[in-house]
Design a protein around this motif. Structure first.
Motif, PDB file in Angstrom:
ATOM      1  N   THR A   1      36.754 -17.222  23.431  1.00  0.00           N
ATOM      2  CA  THR A   1      35.602 -16.973  24.295  1.00  0.00           C
ATOM      3  C   THR A   1      36.089 -16.906  25.738  1.00  0.00           C
ATOM      4  O   THR A   1      36.860 -17.754  26.171  1.00  0.00           O
ATOM      5  N   HIS A   2      35.664 -15.874  26.438  1.00  0.00           N
ATOM      6  CA  HIS A   2      36.200 -15.652  27.781  1.00  0.00           C
ATOM      7  C   HIS A   2      35.200 -16.032  28.868  1.00  0.00           C
ATOM      8  O   HIS A   2      34.019 -15.740  28.756  1.00  0.00           O
ATOM      9  N   ASP A   3      35.725 -16.664  29.906  1.00  0.00           N
ATOM     10  CA  ASP A   3      34.970 -16.903  31.125  1.00  0.00           C
ATOM     11  C   ASP A   3      35.321 -15.761  32.072  1.00  0.00           C
ATOM     12  O   ASP A   3      36.292 -15.839  32.817  1.00  0.00           O
ATOM     13  N   PHE A   4      34.554 -14.684  32.005  1.00  0.00           N
ATOM     14  CA  PHE A   4      34.915 -13.474  32.750  1.00  0.00           C
ATOM     15  C   PHE A   4      34.989 -13.725  34.254  1.00  0.00           C
ATOM     16  O   PHE A   4      35.848 -13.174  34.943  1.00  0.00           O
ATOM     17  N   LYS A   5      34.112 -14.571  34.742  1.00  0.00           N
ATOM     18  CA  LYS A   5      34.093 -14.808  36.194  1.00  0.00           C
ATOM     19  C   LYS A   5      35.408 -15.447  36.640  1.00  0.00           C
ATOM     20  O   LYS A   5      36.048 -14.993  37.597  1.00  0.00           O
ATOM     21  N   ALA A   6      35.830 -16.480  35.940  1.00  0.00           N
ATOM     22  CA  ALA A   6      37.073 -17.165  36.314  1.00  0.00           C
ATOM     23  C   ALA A   6      38.278 -16.249  36.116  1.00  0.00           C
ATOM     24  O   ALA A   6      39.214 -16.250  36.922  1.00  0.00           O
ATOM     25  N   GLU A   7      38.239 -15.442  35.035  1.00  0.00           N
ATOM     26  CA  GLU A   7      39.354 -14.525  34.776  1.00  0.00           C
ATOM     27  C   GLU A   7      39.486 -13.495  35.890  1.00  0.00           C
ATOM     28  O   GLU A   7      40.598 -13.176  36.312  1.00  0.00           O
ATOM     29  N   ARG A   8      38.373 -12.990  36.343  1.00  0.00           N
ATOM     30  CA  ARG A   8      38.426 -11.989  37.421  1.00  0.00           C
ATOM     31  C   ARG A   8      39.054 -12.590  38.667  1.00  0.00           C
ATOM     32  O   ARG A   8      39.940 -12.003  39.279  1.00  0.00           O
ATOM     33  N   GLU A   9      38.565 -13.747  39.063  1.00  0.00           N
ATOM     34  CA  GLU A   9      39.012 -14.355  40.318  1.00  0.00           C
ATOM     35  C   GLU A   9      40.497 -14.705  40.273  1.00  0.00           C
ATOM     36  O   GLU A   9      41.190 -14.597  41.285  1.00  0.00           O
ATOM     37  N   ALA A  10      41.001 -15.098  39.101  1.00  0.00           N
ATOM     38  CA  ALA A  10      42.406 -15.490  38.992  1.00  0.00           C
ATOM     39  C   ALA A  10      43.346 -14.303  39.146  1.00  0.00           C
ATOM     40  O   ALA A  10      44.541 -14.479  39.402  1.00  0.00           O
ATOM     41  N   LEU A  11      42.796 -13.104  39.009  1.00  0.00           N
ATOM     42  CA  LEU A  11      43.652 -11.914  39.008  1.00  0.00           C
ATOM     43  C   LEU A  11      43.493 -11.059  40.258  1.00  0.00           C
ATOM     44  O   LEU A  11      44.008  -9.944  40.309  1.00  0.00           O
ATOM     45  N   VAL A  12      42.817 -11.591  41.245  1.00  0.00           N
ATOM     46  CA  VAL A  12      42.632 -10.820  42.477  1.00  0.00           C
ATOM     47  C   VAL A  12      43.979 -10.489  43.119  1.00  0.00           C
ATOM     48  O   VAL A  12      44.180  -9.416  43.674  1.00  0.00           O
ATOM     49  N   SER A  13      44.938 -11.397  42.996  1.00  0.00           N
ATOM     50  CA  SER A  13      46.224 -11.216  43.682  1.00  0.00           C
ATOM     51  C   SER A  13      47.149 -10.228  42.988  1.00  0.00           C
ATOM     52  O   SER A  13      48.138  -9.797  43.571  1.00  0.00           O
ATOM     53  N   GLY A  14      46.870  -9.869  41.722  1.00  0.00           N
ATOM     54  CA  GLY A  14      47.759  -8.923  41.041  1.00  0.00           C
ATOM     55  C   GLY A  14      47.667  -9.048  39.533  1.00  0.00           C
ATOM     56  O   GLY A  14      46.708  -9.621  39.004  1.00  0.00           O
TER      57      GLY A  14
END
Ligand SMILES: [Zn+2]
Length: 250
Positions: A80-93
């Motif tokens: 199960t994915h927490d899309f919000k947290a996943e997005r924010e963690a990948l802002v840098s690359g």
């Protein structure tokens, strides 16, 4: 990959600059670049850890993780994915652990099929999952700039592109628009198995995956250097529609 224009600030600007710089290197330097580890990818200039340290894997580790994800998907035990947290963690690359060349078929969805999250799987998709110049460039980018240690060519059962290509081969069917261009691109592969015993669609689908794997291995200096240095593995598989199982065939 959707790289941002150079002049536009954004999360991928660094990726793009890095890629363009590598792309401008001479053959000798490129060979060296191809031999460098995944940490050369995103974040290397600042000597910081990649966005997803768990994705910095060897080719064999990446393949094992990929197939374990497919097992979870088959069992209905996907994460199960927490899309919000996943997005924010990948802002840098991004530093995906696998790049997949798959068909555009809506039933395949490689991110689901291998139970991957954002930032894990670099997807290149085209109907018929064959190698185009632009698709190859995208895969080269995933390896050279992002450090992906694994490429999977993923064919599938009941592929409409393969069925269309077979109709062209057997009945000289002509399709409208650019569809005909696609079916013609599949002809060399289909012709190899046209007279073989067994199910023609299955044989052509398998041959198409094998040909695409061979093409990636033999026609790209960028991928060839990464393969030779042990930093990359290229494999092929077939996706089963009913079970979701991916069988490795190349
Ligand atoms: Zn297809």
């Amino acid at each position: 990959m959707c790289p941002s224009p150079e002049s536009t600030p954004g999360p991928n600007t660094h990726d793009r600059r890095h890629f363009l710089r590598l792309a401008g290197l001479g053959a000798g330097a490129l060979l060296l670049a191809g031999a460098l580890p995944a940490r050369l990818a995103k974040g290397a200039e600042e000597n910081v850890a990649p966005p997803k340290p768990q994705n910095a894997l060897s080719p064999d580790q990446a393949l094992q993780r990929l197939m374990e994800g497919n097992e979870r998907y088959i069992r209905g035990a996907s994460t199960t994915h927490d899309f919000k947290a996943e997005r924010e963690a990948l802002v840098s690359g991004q530093n995906p652990f696998v790049a997949v060349l798959s068909c555009a078929d809506s039933r395949i969805a490689p991110e689901y099929a291998f139970d991957t999250a954002r930032g894990d799987l670099f997807a290149v998709r085209v109907a018929g999952n064959f190698v185009t110049d632009e698709g190859l460039a995208s895969l080269e980018y995933s390896v050279l700039a992002l450090g992906a240690p694994l490429i999977l060519v993923l064919g599938h059962e009941s592929c409409g592109a393969m069925i269309a290509g077979i109709k062209t081969a057997k009945d000289h069917t002509v399709y409208p628009g650019k569809i005909q261009t696609l079916t013609l691109a599949l002809q060399p592969t289909i012709n190899k198995v046209l007279k073989e015993p067994g199910d023609l669609l299955h044989n052509a689908t398998v041959q198409n995956v094998k040909d695409s794997v061979d093409q990636l291995k033999s026609t790209s200096a960028v991928l060839g250097d990464a393969l030779a240095s042990g930093k990359l593995k290229i494999v092929g598989g077939i996706y089963r529609l009913a079970s979701g199982k991916v069988d490795l065939i190349a």
